[in-house]
Motif scaffolding. Sequence first.
Motif, PDB file in Angstrom:
ATOM      1  N   UNK A 251       0.826  -1.201   0.000  1.00  0.00           N
ATOM      2  CA  UNK A 251       0.000   0.000   0.000  1.00  0.00           C
ATOM      3  C   UNK A 251       0.867   1.261   0.000  1.00  0.00           C
ATOM      4  N   UNK A 252       2.055   1.154   0.589  1.00  0.00           N
ATOM      5  CA  UNK A 252       2.992   2.283   0.618  1.00  0.00           C
ATOM      6  C   UNK A 252       3.383   2.676  -0.803  1.00  0.00           C
ATOM      7  N   UNK A 253       3.821   1.692  -1.583  1.00  0.00           N
ATOM      8  CA  UNK A 253       4.242   1.984  -2.948  1.00  0.00           C
ATOM      9  C   UNK A 253       3.048   2.269  -3.855  1.00  0.00           C
ATOM     10  N   UNK A 254       1.901   1.677  -3.562  1.00  0.00           N
ATOM     11  CA  UNK A 254       0.698   1.967  -4.342  1.00  0.00           C
ATOM     12  C   UNK A 254       0.357   3.453  -4.257  1.00  0.00           C
ATOM     13  N   UNK A 255       0.366   3.998  -3.042  1.00  0.00           N
ATOM     14  CA  UNK A 255       0.076   5.421  -2.862  1.00  0.00           C
ATOM     15  C   UNK A 255       1.145   6.284  -3.522  1.00  0.00           C
TER      16      UNK A 255
ATOM     17  N   UNK B 266       7.547  -5.019   6.811  1.00  0.00           N
ATOM     18  CA  UNK B 266       6.274  -5.244   6.108  1.00  0.00           C
ATOM     19  C   UNK B 266       5.175  -4.369   6.694  1.00  0.00           C
ATOM     20  N   UNK B 267       5.183  -4.198   7.999  1.00  0.00           N
ATOM     21  CA  UNK B 267       4.201  -3.323   8.641  1.00  0.00           C
ATOM     22  C   UNK B 267       4.408  -1.877   8.218  1.00  0.00           C
ATOM     23  N   UNK B 268       5.642  -1.446   8.185  1.00  0.00           N
ATOM     24  CA  UNK B 268       5.940  -0.060   7.827  1.00  0.00           C
ATOM     25  C   UNK B 268       5.503   0.272   6.414  1.00  0.00           C
ATOM     26  N   UNK B 269       5.761  -0.654   5.485  1.00  0.00           N
ATOM     27  CA  UNK B 269       5.470  -0.385   4.078  1.00  0.00           C
ATOM     28  C   UNK B 269       4.136  -0.967   3.612  1.00  0.00           C
ATOM     29  N   UNK B 270       3.345  -1.464   4.552  1.00  0.00           N
ATOM     30  CA  UNK B 270       1.991  -1.895   4.224  1.00  0.00           C
ATOM     31  C   UNK B 270       1.907  -3.121   3.347  1.00  0.00           C
TER      32      UNK B 270
END
Length: 250
Positions: A85-89, A136-140
Amino acid sequence: MVFDVGFAFNDSNFSDRVLRIEITTDPPPNSDIAATANAYQVRHGKRKREDEETTVEGLPSVANNDDSTVKTLHINSLILAVKSTFFLKLFSNGMRESEQRHVTLKINASEEASLMELLNFMYRNSLNMLDVVVAADKFGVSSCMRYCTNLLLNSPMTPDSALLYLDLPHSVLMADTFQPLANAAKKYLAGRYKDITKFEEEVMAFPICGIEAILASNELEVESEDDVYDFVLKWARQHYNRPEERRVNL
């Protein structure tokens, strides 16, 4: 079906972006930087270079950039956006920066191994390091968290591993995908150390997360509540010598 696209990892022929990883020296304990280590920020900005970049700041950077090192990887934005989700945004925010070729990610040295394992997972769906769950938590990357949790749940629990799981950052412990493992660790410690007076020397070395898991149980087997009270006082004096530390941490 889960596809392995490991062949595309860091291969310019199958990539549309360049990920520039700035690795800075970890901040010293108790510094202002360490105190805000969980205040992750994402900002977009222009750099005074011919090719503009998007800068993504992970943990706060050490002021002296001379201490940083840089790694460059070829990445596929579609693969990362599907898994994270991090990279998606980052890649689909509709702003001008989302179309730029270069992306800079700033991390601390202690995050490097986990980040590399996390990127490897997003391409190959396999892991070599289970502690990558923090990254993994940090970058969703929820699929990675779920993968790690399932592996750990099916591994033998030990006092050391239980304490390790419960000592992870609060955001990890609160994640839905990690809750089963956190609960299993608490149950294991509570069941193993029902009589804390019997294991006093061993439990005395536990961090506060382990003490909380044991004392929160309704299955304590002690002769008197006074024994528990005396133990907690002894543990607090050993781990927090100064009274003001006890008020802050307990």
